[in-house]
Design a protein around this motif. Sequence first.
Motif, PDB file in Angstrom:
ATOM      1  N   ILE A 106      16.501  34.079  30.249  1.00  0.00           N
ATOM      2  CA  ILE A 106      17.516  33.545  31.117  1.00  0.00           C
ATOM      3  C   ILE A 106      18.309  34.426  31.584  1.00  0.00           C
ATOM      4  O   ILE A 106      18.721  35.446  30.638  1.00  0.00           O
ATOM      5  CB  ILE A 106      17.862  32.696  30.512  1.00  0.00           C
ATOM      6  N   SER A 107      18.733  34.480  33.028  1.00  0.00           N
ATOM      7  CA  SER A 107      19.353  35.794  33.963  1.00  0.00           C
ATOM      8  C   SER A 107      20.228  34.789  34.716  1.00  0.00           C
ATOM      9  O   SER A 107      20.110  34.299  35.756  1.00  0.00           O
ATOM     10  CB  SER A 107      18.403  36.013  34.455  1.00  0.00           C
ATOM     11  N   LEU A 108      21.765  34.904  34.647  1.00  0.00           N
ATOM     12  CA  LEU A 108      22.463  34.470  35.061  1.00  0.00           C
ATOM     13  C   LEU A 108      23.587  35.912  35.741  1.00  0.00           C
ATOM     14  O   LEU A 108      23.591  36.396  34.546  1.00  0.00           O
ATOM     15  CB  LEU A 108      23.264  33.259  34.099  1.00  0.00           C
ATOM     16  N   PRO A 109      24.538  35.380  36.906  1.00  0.00           N
ATOM     17  CA  PRO A 109      25.196  36.746  37.178  1.00  0.00           C
ATOM     18  C   PRO A 109      26.291  36.899  36.367  1.00  0.00           C
ATOM     19  O   PRO A 109      26.386  35.891  35.971  1.00  0.00           O
ATOM     20  CB  PRO A 109      25.503  36.154  38.746  1.00  0.00           C
ATOM     21  N   ALA A 110      26.841  37.758  35.830  1.00  0.00           N
ATOM     22  CA  ALA A 110      27.929  37.958  34.674  1.00  0.00           C
ATOM     23  C   ALA A 110      29.007  37.491  35.533  1.00  0.00           C
ATOM     24  O   ALA A 110      29.822  36.320  35.119  1.00  0.00           O
ATOM     25  CB  ALA A 110      28.291  39.605  34.647  1.00  0.00           C
ATOM     26  N   LEU A 111      29.393  37.123  36.852  1.00  0.00           N
ATOM     27  CA  LEU A 111      30.352  36.997  37.772  1.00  0.00           C
ATOM     28  C   LEU A 111      29.921  35.502  38.105  1.00  0.00           C
ATOM     29  O   LEU A 111      29.402  35.383  39.058  1.00  0.00           O
ATOM     30  CB  LEU A 111      30.843  37.713  38.463  1.00  0.00           C
ATOM     31  N   ASP A 112      31.219  34.572  38.047  1.00  0.00           N
ATOM     32  CA  ASP A 112      31.444  33.451  39.038  1.00  0.00           C
ATOM     33  C   ASP A 112      30.721  33.029  40.703  1.00  0.00           C
ATOM     34  O   ASP A 112      31.431  34.194  40.991  1.00  0.00           O
ATOM     35  CB  ASP A 112      32.636  31.843  38.495  1.00  0.00           C
ATOM     36  N   ARG A 113      29.955  33.444  41.233  1.00  0.00           N
ATOM     37  CA  ARG A 113      29.535  33.269  42.562  1.00  0.00           C
ATOM     38  C   ARG A 113      30.202  32.457  43.524  1.00  0.00           C
ATOM     39  O   ARG A 113      29.997  32.180  44.887  1.00  0.00           O
ATOM     40  CB  ARG A 113      28.108  33.431  42.882  1.00  0.00           C
ATOM     41  N   GLU A 114      31.049  30.999  42.771  1.00  0.00           N
ATOM     42  CA  GLU A 114      30.979  30.013  43.338  1.00  0.00           C
ATOM     43  C   GLU A 114      32.636  29.894  43.460  1.00  0.00           C
ATOM     44  O   GLU A 114      33.730  29.916  44.557  1.00  0.00           O
ATOM     45  CB  GLU A 114      31.264  28.647  43.120  1.00  0.00           C
ATOM     46  N   ARG A 115      33.424  31.009  42.805  1.00  0.00           N
ATOM     47  CA  ARG A 115      35.015  31.321  42.427  1.00  0.00           C
ATOM     48  C   ARG A 115      35.347  31.590  43.646  1.00  0.00           C
ATOM     49  O   ARG A 115      35.032  32.931  43.812  1.00  0.00           O
ATOM     50  CB  ARG A 115      35.562  31.358  41.161  1.00  0.00           C
ATOM     51  N   ARG A 116      36.606  31.165  44.492  1.00  0.00           N
ATOM     52  CA  ARG A 116      36.650  32.075  45.348  1.00  0.00           C
ATOM     53  C   ARG A 116      38.495  32.351  44.999  1.00  0.00           C
ATOM     54  O   ARG A 116      38.992  31.900  43.708  1.00  0.00           O
ATOM     55  CB  ARG A 116      37.267  31.303  47.080  1.00  0.00           C
ATOM     56  N   TRP A 117      38.756  33.927  45.261  1.00  0.00           N
ATOM     57  CA  TRP A 117      39.902  33.683  44.019  1.00  0.00           C
ATOM     58  C   TRP A 117      41.630  34.317  45.895  1.00  0.00           C
ATOM     59  O   TRP A 117      39.723  35.241  47.346  1.00  0.00           O
ATOM     60  CB  TRP A 117      39.507  35.586  43.928  1.00  0.00           C
ATOM     61  N   PRO A 118      42.055  34.852  45.433  1.00  0.00           N
ATOM     62  CA  PRO A 118      42.895  35.275  46.763  1.00  0.00           C
ATOM     63  C   PRO A 118      43.380  36.680  46.899  1.00  0.00           C
ATOM     64  O   PRO A 118      43.872  37.598  45.538  1.00  0.00           O
ATOM     65  CB  PRO A 118      44.208  34.299  45.879  1.00  0.00           C
ATOM     66  N   PHE A 119      43.033  37.503  47.886  1.00  0.00           N
ATOM     67  CA  PHE A 119      43.091  38.340  48.148  1.00  0.00           C
ATOM     68  C   PHE A 119      44.384  38.906  48.686  1.00  0.00           C
ATOM     69  O   PHE A 119      44.263  38.144  50.035  1.00  0.00           O
ATOM     70  CB  PHE A 119      41.501  39.667  48.506  1.00  0.00           C
ATOM     71  N   THR A 120      44.764  39.840  48.731  1.00  0.00           N
ATOM     72  CA  THR A 120      45.719  40.449  49.027  1.00  0.00           C
ATOM     73  C   THR A 120      45.810  42.037  49.376  1.00  0.00           C
ATOM     74  O   THR A 120      45.210  42.899  49.095  1.00  0.00           O
ATOM     75  CB  THR A 120      47.600  40.952  48.343  1.00  0.00           C
ATOM     76  N   PRO A 121      45.496  42.861  50.905  1.00  0.00           N
ATOM     77  CA  PRO A 121      45.067  43.848  51.423  1.00  0.00           C
ATOM     78  C   PRO A 121      46.648  44.642  50.926  1.00  0.00           C
ATOM     79  O   PRO A 121      47.739  44.040  50.713  1.00  0.00           O
ATOM     80  CB  PRO A 121      44.541  44.154  52.723  1.00  0.00           C
ATOM     81  N   CYS A 122      45.890  46.347  50.746  1.00  0.00           N
ATOM     82  CA  CYS A 122      46.877  47.259  50.253  1.00  0.00           C
ATOM     83  C   CYS A 122      48.221  47.187  52.264  1.00  0.00           C
ATOM     84  O   CYS A 122      46.936  47.233  53.163  1.00  0.00           O
ATOM     85  CB  CYS A 122      46.971  48.338  50.212  1.00  0.00           C
TER      86      CYS A 122
END
Length: 595
Positions: free
Chosen positions: A109-125
């Motif tokens: 069994i192989s699943l990616p370590a990080l969730d590909r569907e969850r969205r994150w609020p990104f704030t650039p510098c």
Amino acid sequence: MNPSDKTGVICEINGPIVTIELAGGCLGEQVKLGALELYGEIIALNGRHAIVQSYESTEGVRPGEPAVGLGWPLSVELGPGLMGSIFDGVQRPLTRIALESGDYIRRGISLPALDRERRWPFTPCADLEPGAQIEGGAVLGSVQETARIEHRILVPPNVSGELEEIAPAGEYDIESVIARVRDAQGNSHRLRLYHRWPVRQPRPYRRRDDGVVPLITGQRVIDTFFPQLKGGKGAVPGPFGAGKTVVQQQIARWSNADIVIYVGCGERGNELVDVLETFPKLIDPYSGRRLMERTLLVANTSNMPVVAREASVYVGLTLAEYYRDMGYDVVMLADSTSRWAEALREVAGRLGQMPVEEGYPAYLASRLAAVYERAGRVETLGGGSGSVTLIGAVSPPGGDFSEPVTSHTKDIIETFWALSKELADARHYPSIDWVTSFSKHVKTAAQWWHLEVGLDWGRRRDQALGLLARDAELSRIVNLVGPEALSDAQRWELEGAALIKEAVLQQSALDEIDTFCSPPKQYALLDLALHLYERGTDLIRLGVPVIELQRLPLLAKLRRLKSIYSNDQLDQLQAFRQEIDQTLEAIQLDYAKQG
């Protein structure tokens, strides 16, 4: 490279060691084995043949089945979503695997370590604009990973050049391209919220610095007597049943590090289950929020594949270095490095390598040193400061500290918390032996204690250790000829050492008040025990019989203070000091009148 271009065939199977015929294979490259698609890693090359160590049981795999080279080494995914996660030894997400596979991990069994569907609020510098020159380790922006941890999105260490574009503030999944960088050769690199990094390659930094601040664990025998600096290397050796896992769990729960990474490497399943069940329920004493908001667990129990056990330590170290590069202080606990070394021994034996000390391979010492050297306080590529504190448990057979893993570890580390079976049998916990243990950080820690807590910490600590050393000598005399052979002054020394042991060194992990002890309370308890001993010594010199002092209710009350008053009730502890003075002054006056 297309994986289909690197398809080979399995030739021979020897437990987790599989020999394959694969053209173009690279040392360290990951491979999929057989119809089950078991993951493995190339550890040796011999012409067209490659020797692979499988991360899973090879039962049922047959020669003649296909083997596919993937073109990259064992790597971990580094990005938002790590905090609060539980991974196995090769960074498979156990929580999501349990939903798909049940209580037992299905092989292959192989699943990616990080969730590909969850969205994150990104704030650039705010100061980053297209055209800027950026280097590896630079911060592109941030994502609020948990309420306490701001996840800084870093340029991978192996990428630098001109910033072509950067995404505006918004919500993105981790596969979204948030920046493009053109390097000096004209190649364009698409940067995402995550990147991969090979676990056996230490992440680079600008400069290594000396540690300056102690890691506060809330455990008196550690913080007060054998302190560990942030960025230091420590070990907790001890025989079975001495309490290694509890010591490490207490450090994980109560240390003042920004991030805690707990690696269960080959330990019993029931102990790791206890960690996995209790940690999500614990409250962080520093923020009042859930402890898992700054904790990451890597679980590889003793019944899991032996090779994944060896990889789990490297996975934990790489995750620790990643958060270090963001500027955080990380503590990583490996429980235990003995099981990790046993994995090296098993693989080396199957490879036919020459065994040396107790069957371990000749490179045991260098591998141990390479692991511990990845700890340290550094100036990051981005110009900040971060640290990795590595504390490994060691399980010497029969409590023999001269065995290879313990002796090599002792030569490498800076703090040695030796657990004693005799103390554990006497129900003295933590069972850290004050005679065998040592810390090379006392002078640096003394400067911190001088500024933050008490002027006399170094002197008081030395006095207590001196008293405990004399107690060890006197106890041998008592065992031979009995306590009657000692003078009153010597018997009072034994009583003073008992006060140190019971009022200061002993600490219950299950006591709601005493499980965590703040530095001011630690110093107050130590100072009270020594103050009572010193005032009693003055009375002994005046001729007061030691038996009269031993009968004082003050002694029993002092032993209970740690569980009566919390970290916020220092005034009550100072009031007890006045009670000591008043009681002993009354005895002194009585004897003065009689004289």
